[in-house]
Scaffold this motif. Structure first.
Motif, PDB file in Angstrom:
ATOM      1  N   ASN A 114     -13.639   9.515  -1.825  1.00 13.48           N
ATOM      2  CA  ASN A 114     -13.169   8.515  -2.772  1.00 13.48           C
ATOM      3  C   ASN A 114     -14.306   7.980  -3.637  1.00 13.48           C
ATOM      4  OD1 ASN A 114     -11.905   6.497  -4.130  1.00 13.48           O
ATOM      5  ND2 ASN A 114     -11.152   5.398  -2.323  1.00 13.48           N
TER       6      ASN A 114
ATOM      7  N   ASP B 267      -8.278  -7.215  -3.800  1.00 13.50           N
ATOM      8  CA  ASP B 267      -8.863  -6.011  -4.391  1.00 13.50           C
ATOM      9  C   ASP B 267      -7.766  -5.038  -4.822  1.00 13.50           C
ATOM     10  OD1 ASP B 267      -9.577  -3.028  -3.966  1.00 13.50           O
ATOM     11  OD2 ASP B 267     -11.463  -4.012  -4.407  1.00 13.50           O
TER      12      ASP B 267
ATOM     13  N   LYS C 293     -18.943   0.152  -0.078  1.00 12.71           N
ATOM     14  CA  LYS C 293     -17.626   0.268  -0.711  1.00 12.71           C
ATOM     15  C   LYS C 293     -16.722   1.241   0.035  1.00 12.71           C
ATOM     16  CE  LYS C 293     -14.545   2.210  -3.600  1.00 12.71           C
ATOM     17  NZ  LYS C 293     -13.891   3.526  -3.393  1.00 12.71           N
TER      18      LYS C 293
ATOM     19  N   TYR D 293     -19.073   5.432  -4.807  1.00  9.79           N
ATOM     20  CA  TYR D 293     -17.841   4.800  -5.342  1.00  9.79           C
ATOM     21  C   TYR D 293     -17.380   5.508  -6.596  1.00  9.79           C
ATOM     22  CZ  TYR D 293     -21.114   2.467  -8.586  1.00  9.79           C
ATOM     23  OH  TYR D 293     -22.079   2.190  -9.536  1.00  9.79           O
TER      24      TYR D 293
ATOM     25  N   TRP E 220      -7.197  -3.858  -8.553  1.00  7.77           N
ATOM     26  CA  TRP E 220      -7.404  -2.442  -8.886  1.00  7.77           C
ATOM     27  C   TRP E 220      -6.153  -1.854  -9.526  1.00  7.77           C
ATOM     28  CZ3 TRP E 220      -5.761   2.563  -7.785  1.00  7.77           C
ATOM     29  CH2 TRP E 220      -6.640   3.564  -8.175  1.00  7.77           C
ATOM     30  N   ASP E 221      -5.011  -2.213  -8.953  1.00  6.49           N
ATOM     31  CA  ASP E 221      -3.747  -1.719  -9.539  1.00  6.49           C
ATOM     32  C   ASP E 221      -3.547  -2.326 -10.927  1.00  6.49           C
ATOM     33  OD1 ASP E 221      -1.897  -1.650  -6.384  1.00  6.49           O
ATOM     34  OD2 ASP E 221      -3.214  -0.178  -7.317  1.00  6.49           O
TER      35      ASP E 221
ATOM     36  N   ASP F 136     -16.407  -0.948  -6.854  1.00  3.65           N
ATOM     37  CA  ASP F 136     -16.310   0.354  -7.546  1.00  3.65           C
ATOM     38  C   ASP F 136     -16.666   0.137  -9.016  1.00  3.65           C
ATOM     39  OD1 ASP F 136     -12.965   0.634  -8.771  1.00  3.65           O
ATOM     40  OD2 ASP F 136     -14.093  -1.172  -8.274  1.00  3.65           O
ATOM     41  N   TYR F 137     -16.107   0.947  -9.930  1.00  3.80           N
ATOM     42  CA  TYR F 137     -16.395   0.730 -11.363  1.00  3.80           C
ATOM     43  C   TYR F 137     -15.189   0.143 -12.108  1.00  3.80           C
ATOM     44  CZ  TYR F 137     -14.498   5.584 -11.552  1.00  3.80           C
ATOM     45  OH  TYR F 137     -13.741   6.717 -11.391  1.00  3.80           O
ATOM     46  N   ARG F 138     -14.095  -0.115 -11.400  1.00  6.35           N
ATOM     47  CA  ARG F 138     -12.908  -0.703 -12.042  1.00  6.35           C
ATOM     48  C   ARG F 138     -12.842  -2.216 -11.839  1.00  6.35           C
ATOM     49  NH1 ARG F 138     -11.955   2.622 -15.897  1.00  6.35           N
ATOM     50  NH2 ARG F 138     -11.353   4.726 -15.260  1.00  6.35           N
TER      51      ARG F 138
ATOM     52  N   ARG G  85      -4.898  -0.433 -18.691  1.00  7.12           N
ATOM     53  CA  ARG G  85      -5.978   0.353 -19.295  1.00  7.12           C
ATOM     54  C   ARG G  85      -6.132   0.015 -20.775  1.00  7.12           C
ATOM     55  NH1 ARG G  85      -7.516   4.956 -16.464  1.00  7.12           N
ATOM     56  NH2 ARG G  85      -8.387   3.954 -14.633  1.00  7.12           N
TER      57      ARG G  85
ATOM     58  N   HIS H  65       2.816   3.011  -3.901  1.00  5.81           N
ATOM     59  CA  HIS H  65       2.048   4.234  -4.213  1.00  5.81           C
ATOM     60  C   HIS H  65       2.639   5.449  -3.518  1.00  5.81           C
ATOM     61  CE1 HIS H  65      -0.799   1.709  -6.209  1.00  5.81           C
ATOM     62  NE2 HIS H  65      -0.997   1.000  -5.130  1.00  5.81           N
TER      63      HIS H  65
ATOM     64  N   TRP I 145       0.835  -1.211   0.000  1.00  7.83           N
ATOM     65  CA  TRP I 145       0.000   0.000   0.000  1.00  7.83           C
ATOM     66  C   TRP I 145       0.871   1.264   0.000  1.00  7.83           C
ATOM     67  CZ3 TRP I 145      -1.457   4.289   2.922  1.00  7.83           C
ATOM     68  CH2 TRP I 145      -2.738   4.797   2.675  1.00  7.83           C
TER      69      TRP I 145
ATOM     70  N   GLY J 107      -7.961  10.376 -12.282  1.00  4.79           N
ATOM     71  CA  GLY J 107      -8.808   9.472 -11.507  1.00  4.79           C
ATOM     72  C   GLY J 107      -8.597   9.622 -10.012  1.00  4.79           C
ATOM     73  N   TYR J 108      -8.638   8.470  -9.341  1.00  4.55           N
ATOM     74  CA  TYR J 108      -8.490   8.489  -7.871  1.00  4.55           C
ATOM     75  C   TYR J 108      -7.216   9.199  -7.459  1.00  4.55           C
ATOM     76  CZ  TYR J 108      -7.005   6.800  -3.322  1.00  4.55           C
ATOM     77  OH  TYR J 108      -6.535   6.730  -2.037  1.00  4.55           O
TER      78      TYR J 108
ATOM     79  N   PHE K 267     -14.044  -4.010  -2.734  1.00  7.45           N
ATOM     80  CA  PHE K 267     -14.764  -2.737  -2.723  1.00  7.45           C
ATOM     81  C   PHE K 267     -15.395  -2.534  -4.106  1.00  7.45           C
ATOM     82  CE2 PHE K 267     -12.329  -2.978   0.842  1.00  7.45           C
ATOM     83  CZ  PHE K 267     -10.970  -2.958   0.573  1.00  7.45           C
TER      84      PHE K 267
ATOM     85  N   ARG L 185      -5.485  -0.432 -13.406  1.00  6.20           N
ATOM     86  CA  ARG L 185      -4.842   0.850 -13.735  1.00  6.20           C
ATOM     87  C   ARG L 185      -3.707   0.626 -14.719  1.00  6.20           C
ATOM     88  NH1 ARG L 185      -4.569   6.453 -11.914  1.00  6.20           N
ATOM     89  NH2 ARG L 185      -6.608   6.653 -12.860  1.00  6.20           N
TER      90      ARG L 185
HETATM   91  N1  56B Z   1     -12.030  -1.479  -5.554  1.00  9.92           N
HETATM   92  C1  56B Z   1     -11.237  -0.422  -5.394  1.00  9.92           C
HETATM   93  N2  56B Z   1     -11.664   0.780  -5.825  1.00  9.92           N
HETATM   94  C2  56B Z   1     -10.829   1.826  -5.636  1.00  9.92           C
HETATM   95  C3  56B Z   1      -9.590   1.726  -5.013  1.00  9.92           C
HETATM   96  C4  56B Z   1      -9.052   3.037  -4.997  1.00  9.92           C
HETATM   97  C5  56B Z   1      -7.769   3.521  -4.457  1.00  9.92           C
HETATM   98  N3  56B Z   1      -7.130   2.647  -3.521  1.00  9.92           N
HETATM   99  C6  56B Z   1      -5.750   2.469  -3.776  1.00  9.92           C
HETATM  100  C7  56B Z   1      -4.969   3.406  -2.985  1.00  9.92           C
HETATM  101  C8  56B Z   1      -4.076   2.781  -2.246  1.00  9.92           C
HETATM  102  C9  56B Z   1      -4.224   1.364  -2.350  1.00  9.92           C
HETATM  103  O1  56B Z   1      -3.032   0.799  -2.735  1.00  9.92           O
HETATM  104  C10 56B Z   1      -5.267   1.128  -3.390  1.00  9.92           C
HETATM  105  O2  56B Z   1      -4.723   0.539  -4.533  1.00  9.92           O
HETATM  106  C11 56B Z   1      -9.976   3.865  -5.625  1.00  9.92           C
HETATM  107  N4  56B Z   1     -11.013   3.104  -5.991  1.00  9.92           N
HETATM  108  C12 56B Z   1     -12.179   3.468  -6.782  1.00  9.92           C
HETATM  109  O3  56B Z   1     -11.778   3.357  -8.154  1.00  9.92           O
HETATM  110  C13 56B Z   1     -12.477   4.333  -8.927  1.00  9.92           C
HETATM  111  C14 56B Z   1     -11.454   5.285  -9.501  1.00  9.92           C
HETATM  112  O4  56B Z   1     -10.754   4.577 -10.512  1.00  9.92           O
HETATM  113  P1  56B Z   1      -9.932   5.447 -11.600  1.00  9.92           P
HETATM  114  O5  56B Z   1     -10.977   6.348 -12.300  1.00  9.92           O
HETATM  115  O6  56B Z   1      -9.295   4.405 -12.491  1.00  9.92           O
HETATM  116  O7  56B Z   1      -8.922   6.268 -10.808  1.00  9.92           O
HETATM  117  C15 56B Z   1     -13.417   5.050  -7.958  1.00  9.92           C
HETATM  118  O8  56B Z   1     -14.644   4.359  -7.892  1.00  9.92           O
HETATM  119  C16 56B Z   1     -12.681   4.877  -6.635  1.00  9.92           C
HETATM  120  O9  56B Z   1     -13.558   4.964  -5.525  1.00  9.92           O
HETATM  121  C17 56B Z   1      -9.160   0.442  -4.563  1.00  9.92           C
HETATM  122  O10 56B Z   1      -8.082   0.216  -4.000  1.00  9.92           O
HETATM  123  N5  56B Z   1     -10.030  -0.581  -4.779  1.00  9.92           N
END
Ligand code: 56B
Length: 341
Positions: free
Chosen positions: A75, A314, A207, A341, A318-319, A239-241, A325, A53, A49, A98-99, A237, A322
């Motif tokens: 978030n 997760d 989420k 989310y 998620w990473d 989200d949309y990813r 893409r 990052h 974590w 993004g995030y 969690f 990213r």
């Molecule tokens: N399931 C899940 N959703 C997550 C995260 C994070 C950030 N956490 C990171 C930070 C430190 C840790 O190392 C995590 O890697 C943001 N989101 C969601 O993504 C979407 C944004 O996406 P994009 O538009 O591509 O940036 C948005 O809904 C946001 O709420 C996660 O970890 N898991």
């Protein structure tokens, strides 16, 4: 504790009744097998974590926990209508989208001497002050700035009135239980109540509440106040990813009809049947991937219960989303404008 449905039970119910989204058990097993070697790597663990990052806090103290609370309160909803017209933030010679643009803006404000992570500040912060903190380096502003302002003031007031101004107080009250901390957040911070009604039943995803617990665990490195004996009880969690990457990895499938709507860029409302099925099936699919991963390790005689959980899966997925893409550009993500989310 009553009144808050379990996201895992909700996910099973949704997956069992879903029409346009399906979990592919064989696909989930194949994803688990592909992750097998990665899951024992150091960066797959809680240390990743911070090590992976640069915008995340280095410290593991009260200020770092307050950074996590502020960021996870905001978030949500970073997607843009046109891919080429995006909200971007430049910070220390790098441009973030993004995030990560949220984190860059927060760190930029802190460097400018704006105490954005202090409840006494964001409880009474004005909309104009917030616009300044989240000013864009393109023509495109951060989405939902008014909603962000409302949830920030609301959360700041609760932190001041009930938790002495710091989320760390809330963490200490959880007595090392992730579920207790999750319920303290849901009981006290209304903007975190991420729920819906599906087939006449109240279901939950939580989420932001779950990622708040997870990121607190991560920023405190799973130690001291950040040790939770039930961290593995959290789900991924929704989200949309994550849904996008699960479809890309063939662990989850959309009906032709739903795929058509997604490709057309349909904007769904929070609680729409399609949105609930996408989010619920994602949670259930990842629960299966976790189960298969644990079984693979057990077969090898390795007890990885402390190493494999939905949080770490997760973060990895998620990473991965990213970093891939381009490979995933043919898999649309579902579009909802909401504070969840
Ligand atoms: N399931 C899940 N959703 C997550 C995260 C994070 C950030 N956490 C990171 C930070 C430190 C840790 O190392 C995590 O890697 C943001 N989101 C969601 O993504 C979407 C944004 O996406 P994009 O538009 O591509 O940036 C948005 O809904 C946001 O709420 C996660 O970890 N898991």
């Amino acid at each position: 504790m009553e009144g808050f449905p379990s996201p895992l039970e909700s996910a099973k119910f949704i997956a069992d009744h879903s029409k346009d989204v399906s979990v592919d058990e064989e696909g989930a097993r194949r994803v688990a097998e592909s992750l097998f070697d990665k899951a024992s790597a150091v960066e797959f663990g809680v240390a990743g974590w911070k090590s992976l990052h640069e915008l995340n806090p280095r410290a593991a103290d009260k200020e770092a926990v307050d950074w996590v609370f502020l960021v996870d309160t905001l978030n949500f909803s970073f997607w843009s209508e046109q891919e080429e017209q995006k909200y971007l933030v430049k910070y220390k010679d790098k441009t973030y989208s993004g995030y990560w643009s949220l984190c860059a803006a927060v760190n930029r404000a802190l460097d400018e001497g704006i105490p954005i992570t202090s409840a006494s500040y964001f409880a009474t912060m004005t909309l104009e002050q917030l616009r300044h903190v989240f000013r864009s380096d393109t023509e495109v502003p951060i989405p939902l700035i008014e909603e962000r302002h409302r949830v920030l003031n609301e959360s700041g007031i609760v932190l001041l009135e009930k938790f002495g101004g710091s989320f760390l107080t809330c963490v200490k009250m959880s007595e090392k239980s992730a579920q207790k901390l999750l319920h303290l957040v849901l009981e006290n911070f209304p903007s975190y109540r991420d729920e819906a009604v599906f087939e006449k039943k109240k279901v939950s995803f939580y989420k932001r509440a779950q990622i708040l617990v997870a990121d607190t665990w991560s920023v405190l490195e799973g130690k001291g106040d950040g040790f939770f004996d039930d961290i593995s009880s959290l789900t991924i969690f929704a989200d949309y990813r994550i849904p996008q990457v699960l479809v890309h990895l063939k662990a989850m499938k959309y009906s032709e009809e739903l795929m058509k709507k997604l490709r057309e860029g349909t904007i769904f409302q929070s609680g729409d049947k399609e949105e609930v099925e996408i989010r619920g099936c994602s949670i259930w699919c990842c629960a299966l991937i976790c189960k298969h991963l644990q079984e693979l390790y057990q077969k090898k005689g390795q007890d990885m219960r402390e190493k494999i959980n939905a949080v770490l899966l997760d973060y990895y997925l998620w990473d991965y989303a990213r970093d891939h893409r381009e490979d995933m550009k043919d898999i649309p993500f579902h579009r909802v404008r909401c504070i969840y989310y």
